[in-house]
Design a protein around this motif. Sequence first.
Motif, short mmCIF file in Angstrom:
data_model
loop_
_atom_site.label_atom_id
_atom_site.label_comp_id
_atom_site.label_asym_id
_atom_site.label_seq_id
_atom_site.Cartn_x
_atom_site.Cartn_y
_atom_site.Cartn_z
N ALA A 298 -26.76 -20.30 -10.77
CA ALA A 298 -25.37 -20.30 -10.33
C ALA A 298 -24.67 -21.60 -10.68
O ALA A 298 -23.49 -21.74 -10.48
N ASP B 194 -23.48 -34.43 -3.99
CA ASP B 194 -23.95 -33.29 -4.77
C ASP B 194 -22.98 -32.13 -4.81
O ASP B 194 -23.37 -30.99 -5.01
N ARG C 96 -7.86 -28.95 -8.31
CA ARG C 96 -7.62 -27.89 -7.37
C ARG C 96 -8.68 -26.81 -7.34
O ARG C 96 -9.12 -26.39 -6.29
N GLY C 97 -9.09 -26.31 -8.48
CA GLY C 97 -9.98 -25.15 -8.46
C GLY C 97 -11.46 -25.48 -8.54
O GLY C 97 -12.28 -24.58 -8.62
N GLU C 98 -11.82 -26.76 -8.52
CA GLU C 98 -13.23 -27.09 -8.72
C GLU C 98 -14.07 -26.61 -7.56
O GLU C 98 -13.63 -26.62 -6.41
N ALA C 99 -15.30 -26.23 -7.87
CA ALA C 99 -16.21 -25.74 -6.83
C ALA C 99 -16.57 -26.87 -5.88
O ALA C 99 -16.68 -28.02 -6.27
N THR C 100 -16.74 -26.53 -4.63
CA THR C 100 -17.07 -27.54 -3.63
C THR C 100 -18.13 -27.01 -2.68
O THR C 100 -18.11 -25.85 -2.31
N SER C 101 -19.10 -27.84 -2.32
CA SER C 101 -20.12 -27.40 -1.38
C SER C 101 -20.61 -28.62 -0.62
O SER C 101 -21.28 -29.47 -1.16
N PHE C 102 -20.23 -28.72 0.63
CA PHE C 102 -20.58 -29.91 1.41
C PHE C 102 -21.89 -29.73 2.14
O PHE C 102 -22.16 -28.69 2.70
#
Lengths: 350, 713
Positions: free
Chosen positions: B90, B440, B513-519
């Motif tokens: 992914a 990350d 704006r559209g970048e993937a994010t995962s905290f």
Amino acid sequence: MVDPRLALLVFAALTVVALAVAWPRRGLLARVARYRRLTERVRVEDAVKYLFHAGAGGAPVPVEALSGALEIGRRSADELLDRLAALGLAESAGAGARLTKAGYTEALRIVRSHRLLEQYLADRTGIDPAEWHEVAEAREHDLSSEEIEKLAVRLGQPRYDPHGDPIPTASGEMPSTAGFLLASLPTGDAGRIVHLEDEPRDAYARLRELGFELGKSLVVRARRTTGVDVELDGVVVPLPRALEAAVTVERSRARDTTRARTLADLRPGDTGRVLRLSSACHGSQRRRLLDLGVVPGTDIEAEFRSASGDPVAYRIRGALIALRRHQATWVELDARGAEATGAPPDDAAA
Amino acid sequence: MHTTMRTRIPARDESLVQLGVRSGNWDYLVALAGNPNTGKSTVFNLLTGLRQHTGNWPGKTVTRAEGLFTSGGDRFKLVDLPGTYSLQAASTDEEVARDTLLFGEPDVTVIVVDATRLERNLNLTLQVLEITPRVVVALNLMDEAKRLGIGIDPAALARELGVPVIPMAARRGEGVDALRAAIQEVARGQVHTSPYRVRNFTPDIEEMIREVEEAVQRAAPGKANSRWVALRLLNADERVEASVPEEVLQVASAVRWRLSPEFQDRITQGIYEAAEEIVARSQLAGLRRARFDLDATLDRWLTSPVTGYPLMILMLGVVFWITIAGANVPSAMLSELLIDKIHPWLQATTTGWGVAWWIRGLLFDGVYLATAWVIAVMLPPMAIFFPLFTLLEDFGYLPRVAFNLDSLFRRVGAHGKQALTMCMGFGCNAAGVVATRVIDSPRERLVAIITNNFSLCNGRWPTQILLASIFIGALAPAAIAGFVSATAVVGVTLLGVLAMFFSSWLLTRTVLRGEATSFSLELPPYRPPRIWQTLYTSLIDRTLIVLWRAVVFAAPAGAVIWLVSNVHLGSLSIAEHVINGLEPLGVLLGMNGVILLAYIVAIPANEIVIPTVLMLTVLSGGAPDVGAGAGVMFELDANQVGVLLRAHGWTTLTAVSLMLFSLLHNPCSTTIYTIYKETRSAKWTTISTALPLVMGFVVCFLVAQVWRLAVGG
């Protein structure tokens, strides 16, 4: 030396011009880009797609509907239909038009592109759900079939898009949609949301604001002329007729619609067992939680809060992981608590 | 009827070429996989020593390390796969890892597993075991596990997993011989592995697997791994799809329509349930409570609303204070040695040999002087600041800082760890950019990289302090002048922090704006730092980096400065031409042409701005009795500098504009280079360079105009 007042004036003027040109969506550059994108091929594809969706019941689609949906004049709509007929994609029927077999195949291809793109946006980007449809609309015409197929492979050949719509396969297979419109659910019956219409954009955003999400249970409490009262998350929500038409449901046995207990409800020292991850959690966020071991059946203990109250540190499989509050609301907990054995929930889907 | 598109799967050799792995000088291909932060790089280094090189995966922005080692006469090529938690493909990292394992068909796959996080690490391990049976598990961090009271029995784990398990403590070099031997045995086929296969998915999934498995059996009766084939088909694995007959594909396709959106969740759930069982059967003892209690107490103090913030400010304050106070004397000593003693000696000696004036000028006044300056100014603070920070990091405190400050950063779309990279940036912006590797999540990492420049780095402190004391302290009565100028510098620093928050907010609303994010933020257990070892290693590292930077970036800058001042076009030197040309723009911004030229040639290193400014001022404006000649940078004490600059028309506005511009201009060339290496993207590098510059221009312009309106120039 330049007079400061003059300098500031020139600066202000330049700033205004720059903003007028570069403003997203309404600025000059955005408008020009949109105009240039509307080539003939794009118009043809948009028309085919509209005929596909509007003519789903089999009835011919009136020309006025086409011109309204595509926001073009009546004459342009007529010309467009002539063009479609010339290409063998549509034929006139009564007061309107309908897709030919070739047109239907072409429509499936376009629908596949669109839904794959939406799935890509949901899965790999951070774009707001309310914008998925619009962004996909803009980009679907730019990708060749080869690129679409590569995208499908990258995404693992997804079956459904983030709105719950099936994605036609490359060979044109698509199952008939399950479920029925909310309008057909009798008062007092329970249903599970399987699809939310993504257009118009504001309606979709409003539905999400009200808490409507794929997989949630609802119960119809009362029907009025203006709409319907629906119990969602344990609270009765009035839904206007226009929004009601955008919700598709499946019959369900689960009559308890109270908002599930989530990780955010745990106080320091409490433990909970994960039931599922909410469908509002998608893409890389969801994968991150899965990677950390937040799967159904996992026991999680809330240990302590940060100095500012958010995030909270949770003990997950031996590691101390800090999650933000809005993430914690995505992790639904078993109402029976951590001591319960892992019996599957009511309508556990595959 | 429509025919399905069948992708052609390349043969192994082709795949290897596509993956950028050259053949020829090795007998066996070994892939190194594992979660991030498991000590994988340490294992890699232990195995390959110096015989390694770093490159890129073809067509991707992911770096790859590969190396060679020999064992028992066989040559092994080791390819380091990106650290991943899973093989779902992914993200680019996961795609690369999965493709290498599926198409590259390594002869052996080594999975580095963290013994203190066994359940989580087994997620990847079990997924790898589904793909290939030729696996060796390197059970690393056994020393850390022992410290925490976690006991894993490697033999029991090996029995459960069905593959060799080698206990290691890579940090101490323990276990590498056994690992090499195990790799060799598996590669030669001397060890038979029977890898664990997950069989306990939820009933609905098991049902779907069974249906597809039956179709596979019908088409190829007696096929050994039909269950694996069925699982791969449910995952739409193109390689497997290409190898099964059409009727099986039809069945799989029909079954796939019943996949729910939670399919991947359930699969992961099955894998984790299996992992739990395996760990339970391999464990010797659980975590010691005593260790946990100490950690819990520390956490209570460090994250409580009452004591958390003060302790944080205290700790960071101490680090900064030690750096500033401790760096003064060594800096002065280095400066005296390199600049006051060696430089004149070099000039004198070579003059005696009859070397031409321009060679001496270019080499000693230009190249040597710039390099010496950078070393004298940067080396002491860097050698103090970063080792201290590394100590805090080793101890485990830094993630708690990120934890406390996260809500502030979340509001502007950033990650709590940006607080840390920002602090690193106060030492050196390039180091701050490298430090963003700990973030990350793609979007948050980019925000941290692009805004790092607003941390006032060590190289800019001298400029700020000097200007503040000359021009701003001078406005106040002598008694509190020092206090006033210190406040001004702190003010500029805080302005930088504000600029960082503002630009983070702006970036996440526009370009990012559209970048993937995962905290997510892991809080590791506290660890007693190995003080001397850390200080020593960090000191050596930092010294080498400063020296490298001085030679690679500052030396050429010195040459340019000298040339520009001594090469004449017509009656004026190039420098004077440029100064005159830039003068109007400089004045518009509240500064002058000299400052702008100084900033252009000082792109490589902020430390040399003031000496260059002084030299150019003297060059273009006369006062030939000051300084050492054209192209020779110099410094004076604060009073002399004040006199010189004021004589050339500098006002308080000039100083204020320069202080603001020093904060808000483009990053130094080392930082730009580092940003490119970390992002591998011309787009983000350009934005990182242009954003602060544009902000600098706008802010200086506005301040200058308003100042002139209010105060009158």
